[in-house]
Design a protein around this motif. Sequence first.
Motif, PDB file in Angstrom:
ATOM      1  N   ILE A 165       9.109  -4.971   3.492  1.00 14.59           N
ATOM      2  CA  ILE A 165       8.147  -3.939   3.107  1.00 14.59           C
ATOM      3  C   ILE A 165       6.762  -4.534   2.877  1.00 14.59           C
ATOM      4  O   ILE A 165       5.740  -3.875   3.145  1.00 14.59           O
ATOM      5  N   ILE A 166       6.685  -5.767   2.405  1.00 14.74           N
ATOM      6  CA  ILE A 166       5.383  -6.420   2.240  1.00 14.74           C
ATOM      7  C   ILE A 166       4.748  -6.674   3.604  1.00 14.74           C
ATOM      8  O   ILE A 166       3.557  -6.426   3.818  1.00 14.74           O
ATOM      9  N   GLY A 167       5.553  -7.151   4.562  1.00 12.59           N
ATOM     10  CA  GLY A 167       5.042  -7.359   5.914  1.00 12.59           C
ATOM     11  C   GLY A 167       4.634  -6.057   6.567  1.00 12.59           C
ATOM     12  O   GLY A 167       3.586  -5.967   7.233  1.00 12.59           O
ATOM     13  N   LEU A 168       5.439  -5.032   6.387  1.00  9.97           N
ATOM     14  CA  LEU A 168       5.148  -3.729   6.970  1.00  9.97           C
ATOM     15  C   LEU A 168       3.864  -3.143   6.389  1.00  9.97           C
ATOM     16  O   LEU A 168       3.066  -2.526   7.102  1.00  9.97           O
ATOM     17  N   SER A 169       3.643  -3.350   5.110  1.00 10.32           N
ATOM     18  CA  SER A 169       2.432  -2.849   4.465  1.00 10.32           C
ATOM     19  C   SER A 169       1.189  -3.455   5.093  1.00 10.32           C
ATOM     20  O   SER A 169       0.199  -2.759   5.342  1.00 10.32           O
ATOM     21  N   GLN A 191       6.335   1.585  13.632  1.00 10.77           N
ATOM     22  CA  GLN A 191       7.089   2.525  14.440  1.00 10.77           C
ATOM     23  C   GLN A 191       8.397   1.938  14.955  1.00 10.77           C
ATOM     24  O   GLN A 191       9.332   2.681  15.241  1.00 10.77           O
ATOM     25  N   HIS A 192       8.465   0.623  15.105  1.00 14.72           N
ATOM     26  CA  HIS A 192       9.559   0.053  15.874  1.00 14.72           C
ATOM     27  C   HIS A 192      10.452  -0.935  15.146  1.00 14.72           C
ATOM     28  O   HIS A 192      11.314  -1.547  15.762  1.00 14.72           O
ATOM     29  N   VAL A 193      10.269  -1.097  13.846  1.00 18.42           N
ATOM     30  CA  VAL A 193      11.113  -2.069  13.156  1.00 18.42           C
ATOM     31  C   VAL A 193      12.401  -1.443  12.641  1.00 18.42           C
ATOM     32  O   VAL A 193      13.484  -1.923  12.910  1.00 18.42           O
ATOM     33  N   MET A 194      12.292  -0.351  11.929  1.00 19.82           N
ATOM     34  CA  MET A 194      13.461   0.205  11.270  1.00 19.82           C
ATOM     35  C   MET A 194      13.623   1.691  11.554  1.00 19.82           C
ATOM     36  O   MET A 194      13.004   2.520  10.897  1.00 19.82           O
ATOM     37  N   PRO A 195      14.416   2.061  12.552  1.00 21.95           N
ATOM     38  CA  PRO A 195      14.570   3.479  12.851  1.00 21.95           C
ATOM     39  C   PRO A 195      15.212   4.266  11.735  1.00 21.95           C
ATOM     40  O   PRO A 195      15.106   5.484  11.677  1.00 21.95           O
ATOM     41  N   GLY A 196      15.889   3.615  10.805  1.00 24.55           N
ATOM     42  CA  GLY A 196      16.515   4.331   9.706  1.00 24.55           C
ATOM     43  C   GLY A 196      15.542   4.746   8.632  1.00 24.55           C
ATOM     44  O   GLY A 196      15.870   5.570   7.775  1.00 24.55           O
ATOM     45  N   GLY A 197      14.343   4.163   8.642  1.00 22.01           N
ATOM     46  CA  GLY A 197      13.336   4.528   7.662  1.00 22.01           C
ATOM     47  C   GLY A 197      12.460   5.630   8.208  1.00 22.01           C
ATOM     48  O   GLY A 197      12.757   6.229   9.234  1.00 22.01           O
ATOM     49  N   PRO A 198      11.349   5.932   7.554  1.00 24.51           N
ATOM     50  CA  PRO A 198      10.419   6.930   8.061  1.00 24.51           C
ATOM     51  C   PRO A 198       9.985   6.569   9.463  1.00 24.51           C
ATOM     52  O   PRO A 198       9.888   5.392   9.812  1.00 24.51           O
ATOM     53  N   THR A 199       9.694   7.549  10.299  1.00 26.15           N
ATOM     54  CA  THR A 199       9.379   7.266  11.693  1.00 26.15           C
ATOM     55  C   THR A 199       8.141   6.416  11.826  1.00 26.15           C
ATOM     56  O   THR A 199       8.004   5.642  12.758  1.00 26.15           O
ATOM     57  N   SER A 200       7.213   6.532  10.917  1.00 25.62           N
ATOM     58  CA  SER A 200       6.072   5.631  10.882  1.00 25.62           C
ATOM     59  C   SER A 200       5.428   5.717   9.524  1.00 25.62           C
ATOM     60  O   SER A 200       5.475   6.740   8.861  1.00 25.62           O
ATOM     61  N   ALA A 201       4.796   4.603   9.138  1.00 25.45           N
ATOM     62  CA  ALA A 201       4.164   4.583   7.827  1.00 25.45           C
ATOM     63  C   ALA A 201       3.032   5.585   7.747  1.00 25.45           C
ATOM     64  O   ALA A 201       2.692   6.065   6.673  1.00 25.45           O
ATOM     65  N   SER A 202       2.430   5.914   8.872  1.00 25.42           N
ATOM     66  CA  SER A 202       1.302   6.826   8.852  1.00 25.42           C
ATOM     67  C   SER A 202       1.730   8.280   8.727  1.00 25.42           C
ATOM     68  O   SER A 202       0.901   9.166   8.627  1.00 25.42           O
ATOM     69  N   SER A 203       3.035   8.535   8.741  1.00 28.18           N
ATOM     70  CA  SER A 203       3.500   9.913   8.688  1.00 28.18           C
ATOM     71  C   SER A 203       3.490  10.473   7.286  1.00 28.18           C
ATOM     72  O   SER A 203       3.748  11.636   7.076  1.00 28.18           O
ATOM     73  N   HIS A 204       3.227   9.633   6.277  1.00 33.37           N
ATOM     74  CA  HIS A 204       3.242  10.104   4.889  1.00 33.37           C
ATOM     75  C   HIS A 204       1.874  10.576   4.484  1.00 33.37           C
ATOM     76  O   HIS A 204       0.888  10.035   4.904  1.00 33.37           O
ATOM     77  N   HIS A 258       0.824  -1.205   0.000  1.00 35.21           N
ATOM     78  CA  HIS A 258       0.000   0.000   0.000  1.00 35.21           C
ATOM     79  C   HIS A 258       0.862   1.260   0.000  1.00 35.21           C
ATOM     80  O   HIS A 258       0.383   2.339   0.365  1.00 35.21           O
ATOM     81  N   PHE A 259       2.111   1.138  -0.402  1.00 33.42           N
ATOM     82  CA  PHE A 259       3.023   2.279  -0.407  1.00 33.42           C
ATOM     83  C   PHE A 259       3.158   2.869  -1.805  1.00 33.42           C
ATOM     84  O   PHE A 259       3.028   2.166  -2.812  1.00 33.42           O
ATOM     85  N   SER A 260       3.449   4.166  -1.852  1.00 33.73           N
ATOM     86  CA  SER A 260       3.709   4.839  -3.118  1.00 33.73           C
ATOM     87  C   SER A 260       5.156   4.593  -3.536  1.00 33.73           C
ATOM     88  O   SER A 260       5.979   4.094  -2.743  1.00 33.73           O
ATOM     89  N   GLU A 261       5.478   4.956  -4.774  1.00 35.73           N
ATOM     90  CA  GLU A 261       6.863   4.793  -5.241  1.00 35.73           C
ATOM     91  C   GLU A 261       7.826   5.586  -4.379  1.00 35.73           C
ATOM     92  O   GLU A 261       8.894   5.088  -4.011  1.00 35.73           O
ATOM     93  N   ARG A 262       7.466   6.807  -4.018  1.00 32.47           N
ATOM     94  CA  ARG A 262       8.348   7.627  -3.184  1.00 32.47           C
ATOM     95  C   ARG A 262       8.570   6.981  -1.814  1.00 32.47           C
ATOM     96  O   ARG A 262       9.686   6.955  -1.306  1.00 32.47           O
ATOM     97  N   GLU A 263       7.513   6.453  -1.245  1.00 35.51           N
ATOM     98  CA  GLU A 263       7.628   5.810   0.064  1.00 35.51           C
ATOM     99  C   GLU A 263       8.498   4.557  -0.013  1.00 35.51           C
ATOM    100  O   GLU A 263       9.316   4.303   0.882  1.00 35.51           O
ATOM    101  N   LEU A 264       8.332   3.777  -1.071  1.00 34.91           N
ATOM    102  CA  LEU A 264       9.146   2.572  -1.243  1.00 34.91           C
ATOM    103  C   LEU A 264      10.631   2.933  -1.309  1.00 34.91           C
ATOM    104  O   LEU A 264      11.472   2.273  -0.691  1.00 34.91           O
ATOM    105  N   ILE A 265      10.946   3.980  -2.048  1.00 29.71           N
ATOM    106  CA  ILE A 265      12.342   4.410  -2.182  1.00 29.71           C
ATOM    107  C   ILE A 265      12.886   4.880  -0.831  1.00 29.71           C
ATOM    108  O   ILE A 265      14.023   4.562  -0.460  1.00 29.71           O
TER     109      ILE A 265
END
Length: 205
Positions: free
Chosen positions: A87-91, A192-205, A21-28
């Motif tokens: 990313i599939i699991g996170l989605s 929120q808690h899997v990958m601190p190097g990515g966006p802080t949360s998927a809902s922030s986009h 359920h992510f956009s191309e920008r979010e995936l990148i």
Amino acid sequence: MGKTSSKLSAEDITELLEKTHFSERELIEWHKGFMQDCGESGELRLDEFKRIYASFFPAGDASSFAEHVFRTFDHDGDGIIGFKEFIIGLSVTSRGQLEDKLKWAFKLYDLNDSGDITREELLEVVQSIYSMVGRQINLSGDDSTPQRRAERIFEQMDANQDGRLSLGEFIEAARNDQSIVRLLQTDTGVAQHVMPGGPTSASSH
């Protein structure tokens, strides 16, 4: 699931746009964070996964719960999470429909992948949650111990009282009673808690 490339190909993006359920920008963005945390290997192993969870739950012991979540993301069971698996699991966990999230939760509690959940399996995961959150939440009454919480969930879900929870029972009970969903939920969101190097949360986009 193999080594993750340092850059997403056009084919990878097309595939993941269909499967998430992510956009191309979010995936990148997520891929960039994933690679920063995983290094040149492009792979997330269990010990690193545990370390990430531990950093978000310093008051408790997150190792057992992290193992359970890792298992649900490691689709091919090779002990490594590649970016696509991640990313599939996170989605699913962050943006999936309720039924998709419940199917993921069922897999989390079905420790031996038998297709049903026993009292012992439910208790094991609930205990791992209590160990992880430590003193970060206050629990009382029916939820004061993992045993009480697990038993309450089980009794509400086991419609035919056969001592095992089927996927159908699990989903039906959660659909019909929001209190069960609240019992299953904890402040342990994967987004929120899997990958601190990515966006802080998927809902922030």
